[in-house]
Scaffold this active site. Sequence first.
Site, PDB file in Angstrom:
ATOM      1  N   GLY A 117       0.753  -5.061   1.018  1.00 30.87           N
ATOM      2  CA  GLY A 117      -0.452  -5.186   0.203  1.00 30.87           C
ATOM      3  C   GLY A 117      -0.184  -5.820  -1.151  1.00 30.87           C
ATOM      4  N   ALA A 168       0.860  -1.178   0.000  1.00 26.51           N
ATOM      5  CA  ALA A 168       0.000   0.000   0.000  1.00 26.51           C
ATOM      6  C   ALA A 168       0.898   1.230   0.000  1.00 26.51           C
ATOM      7  CB  ALA A 168      -0.893  -0.015   1.231  1.00 26.51           C
ATOM      8  N   GLU A 188      -0.346  -9.418  -0.464  1.00 24.19           N
ATOM      9  CA  GLU A 188      -1.758  -9.727  -0.197  1.00 24.19           C
ATOM     10  C   GLU A 188      -2.558  -9.770  -1.495  1.00 24.19           C
ATOM     11  OE1 GLU A 188      -1.910  -6.559   2.755  1.00 24.19           O
ATOM     12  OE2 GLU A 188      -2.608  -8.018   4.220  1.00 24.19           O
ATOM     13  N   GLU A 225       4.888  -5.010   7.166  1.00 27.03           N
ATOM     14  CA  GLU A 225       4.133  -3.936   7.823  1.00 27.03           C
ATOM     15  C   GLU A 225       4.594  -3.668   9.253  1.00 27.03           C
ATOM     16  OE1 GLU A 225       2.815  -6.335   5.942  1.00 27.03           O
ATOM     17  OE2 GLU A 225       1.115  -5.595   4.784  1.00 27.03           O
TER      18      GLU A 225
HETATM   19  C1  HXC Z   1       5.018   4.420  -1.251  1.00 28.02           C
HETATM   20  C2  HXC Z   1       6.924   3.451  -2.070  1.00 28.02           C
HETATM   21  C3  HXC Z   1       6.577   2.219  -1.508  1.00 28.02           C
HETATM   22  C4  HXC Z   1       5.349   2.143  -0.793  1.00 28.02           C
HETATM   23  C5  HXC Z   1       8.464   1.980  -2.517  1.00 28.02           C
HETATM   24  N1  HXC Z   1       8.101   3.268  -2.670  1.00 28.02           N
HETATM   25  N2  HXC Z   1       7.548   1.337  -1.796  1.00 28.02           N
HETATM   26  N3  HXC Z   1       6.150   4.537  -1.941  1.00 28.02           N
HETATM   27  N4  HXC Z   1       4.603   3.268  -0.682  1.00 28.02           N
HETATM   28  N5  HXC Z   1       4.893   1.003  -0.259  1.00 28.02           N
HETATM   29  C6  HXC Z   1       8.823   4.303  -3.410  1.00 28.02           C
HETATM   30  C7  HXC Z   1      10.034   4.798  -2.620  1.00 28.02           C
HETATM   31  O1  HXC Z   1       9.659   5.756  -1.665  1.00 28.02           O
HETATM   32  C8  HXC Z   1      10.873   5.387  -3.736  1.00 28.02           C
HETATM   33  O2  HXC Z   1      10.338   6.654  -4.088  1.00 28.02           O
HETATM   34  C9  HXC Z   1      10.603   4.438  -4.905  1.00 28.02           C
HETATM   35  O3  HXC Z   1       9.380   3.784  -4.592  1.00 28.02           O
HETATM   36  C10 HXC Z   1      11.690   3.404  -5.044  1.00 28.02           C
HETATM   37  O4  HXC Z   1      11.863   2.762  -3.808  1.00 28.02           O
HETATM   38  P1  HXC Z   1      13.285   2.593  -3.088  1.00 28.02           P
HETATM   39  O5  HXC Z   1      13.027   2.362  -1.654  1.00 28.02           O
HETATM   40  O6  HXC Z   1      14.184   3.708  -3.461  1.00 28.02           O
HETATM   41  O7  HXC Z   1      13.803   1.263  -3.806  1.00 28.02           O
HETATM   42  P2  HXC Z   1      14.775   0.140  -3.202  1.00 28.02           P
HETATM   43  O8  HXC Z   1      15.896   0.751  -2.439  1.00 28.02           O
HETATM   44  O9  HXC Z   1      15.071  -0.766  -4.346  1.00 28.02           O
HETATM   45  O10 HXC Z   1      13.884  -0.638  -2.123  1.00 28.02           O
HETATM   46  C11 HXC Z   1      12.761  -1.369  -2.554  1.00 28.02           C
HETATM   47  C12 HXC Z   1      11.908  -1.761  -1.335  1.00 28.02           C
HETATM   48  C13 HXC Z   1      11.557  -0.518  -0.508  1.00 28.02           C
HETATM   49  C14 HXC Z   1      12.645  -2.791  -0.476  1.00 28.02           C
HETATM   50  C15 HXC Z   1      10.619  -2.440  -1.908  1.00 28.02           C
HETATM   51  O11 HXC Z   1      11.018   0.474  -1.382  1.00 28.02           O
HETATM   52  C16 HXC Z   1      10.560  -0.752   0.579  1.00 28.02           C
HETATM   53  O12 HXC Z   1      10.878  -1.280   1.633  1.00 28.02           O
HETATM   54  N6  HXC Z   1       9.304  -0.308   0.344  1.00 28.02           N
HETATM   55  C17 HXC Z   1       8.270  -0.387   1.357  1.00 28.02           C
HETATM   56  C18 HXC Z   1       7.756  -1.790   1.480  1.00 28.02           C
HETATM   57  C19 HXC Z   1       6.664  -1.871   2.541  1.00 28.02           C
HETATM   58  O13 HXC Z   1       6.890  -1.540   3.694  1.00 28.02           O
HETATM   59  N7  HXC Z   1       5.504  -2.294   2.126  1.00 28.02           N
HETATM   60  C20 HXC Z   1       4.362  -2.426   3.035  1.00 28.02           C
HETATM   61  C21 HXC Z   1       3.571  -1.153   2.957  1.00 28.02           C
HETATM   62  S1  HXC Z   1       2.267  -1.140   4.107  1.00 28.02           S
HETATM   63  P3  HXC Z   1      11.305   7.904  -4.353  1.00 28.02           P
HETATM   64  O14 HXC Z   1      10.345   9.018  -4.620  1.00 28.02           O
HETATM   65  O15 HXC Z   1      12.135   8.067  -3.126  1.00 28.02           O
HETATM   66  O16 HXC Z   1      12.112   7.477  -5.544  1.00 28.02           O
HETATM   67  C22 HXC Z   1       1.109  -2.096   3.412  1.00 28.02           C
HETATM   68  C23 HXC Z   1      -0.123  -2.235   4.232  1.00 28.02           C
HETATM   69  C24 HXC Z   1      -1.080  -3.152   3.598  1.00 28.02           C
HETATM   70  O17 HXC Z   1       1.239  -2.610   2.353  1.00 28.02           O
HETATM   71  C25 HXC Z   1      -2.380  -2.983   4.264  1.00 28.02           C
HETATM   72  C26 HXC Z   1      -3.481  -3.292   3.330  1.00 28.02           C
HETATM   73  C27 HXC Z   1      -3.311  -2.687   2.031  1.00 28.02           C
END
Ligand code: HXC
Length: 262
Positions: free
Chosen positions: A113, A69, A116, A136
């Site tokens: 997400g 998400a 999921e 998460e």
């Molecule tokens: C918003 C995101 C994002 C996310 C990545 N980006 N994941 N933006 N929401 N979930 C954006 C980053 O901010 C960045 O933007 C660009 O995408 C590239 O990501 P990087 O981090 O620079 O890439 P990398 O170093 O290769 O790392 C990849 C990654 C990391 C390991 C996937 O991005 C990461 O940990 N993302 C978050 C994963 C996460 O926590 N997901 C769960 C979310 S909560 P910029 O502008 O800086 O280039 C969730 C709740 C679900 O899903 C509940 C129901 C839906």
Amino acid sequence: MSYENILVDVRGDGAVRTGLITLNRPKALNALNDGLMDELGAALKAFDADAGIGAIVITGSEKAFAAGADIGVLAQHDFVSAYTSDLITRNWETIRTIRKPVIAAVAGFALGGGCELAMMCDIVIAADTAKFGQPEIKLGIIPGAGGTQRLPRAIGKAKAMDLVLTARMMDAVEAERAGLVSRIVPADKLLDEALGAAAAINALGGPSVLAAKECVNRAYEGGLNDGILVERRLFHALFGTADQKEGMDAFLNKRKPAFKRA
Ligand code: HXC
């Protein structure tokens, strides 16, 4: 309808073809926001209602199926806004209403997400680059789109607890061994493999495909007695279809079936 966050295409050349949906917010690794989820729901419903479509493939980019998400959006919520706006349920659950088979073709990150969403699909085919996880907990939340329920069903409690509590990712090999993924292919073959699986489904009888999906979902979502009953009723019902007559006649006469999807 025109879409901003997804690409929509139809593949194949037979009478029954495949709906292809590509998640397309590459700069945010396909982070899932309302715009994307609304469009995904609309595209899925349109394909489900289209008699010329037999199966649907959802894919992302080489780098990410979806990294979860959109954290920028989640960060703006408090409890009351999340609860009153029905965050997640209002537009994440459309996929559960789709009756045709939906195949997830996953390369790169399928996190939060994104994992999921893949688990809400009926078949998950992974590129060897795929990485699955529910990170998460690192954000001070828990999975909110069914991850705590579907992951243990798919891979068992031990691994589900490990992923949900430590936020570690599992690669495609571990995901396949654990039962989350049905096939692994080299990344450059991913779409072909998923479209091939869809084409195989498209060539089958329509009512039996819908019934098979409905029955397997009962096993996944409900109790044994209830599931057996649904299976038995649908099994009986399929004897009223033209495709059952055709399929069995073709076998007995050693010829290829020509299903009417009726
Ligand atoms: C918003 C995101 C994002 C996310 C990545 N980006 N994941 N933006 N929401 N979930 C954006 C980053 O901010 C960045 O933007 C660009 O995408 C590239 O990501 P990087 O981090 O620079 O890439 P990398 O170093 O290769 O790392 C990849 C990654 C990391 C390991 C996937 O991005 C990461 O940990 N993302 C978050 C994963 C996460 O926590 N997901 C769960 C979310 S909560 P910029 O502008 O800086 O280039 C969730 C709740 C679900 O899903 C509940 C129901 C839906």
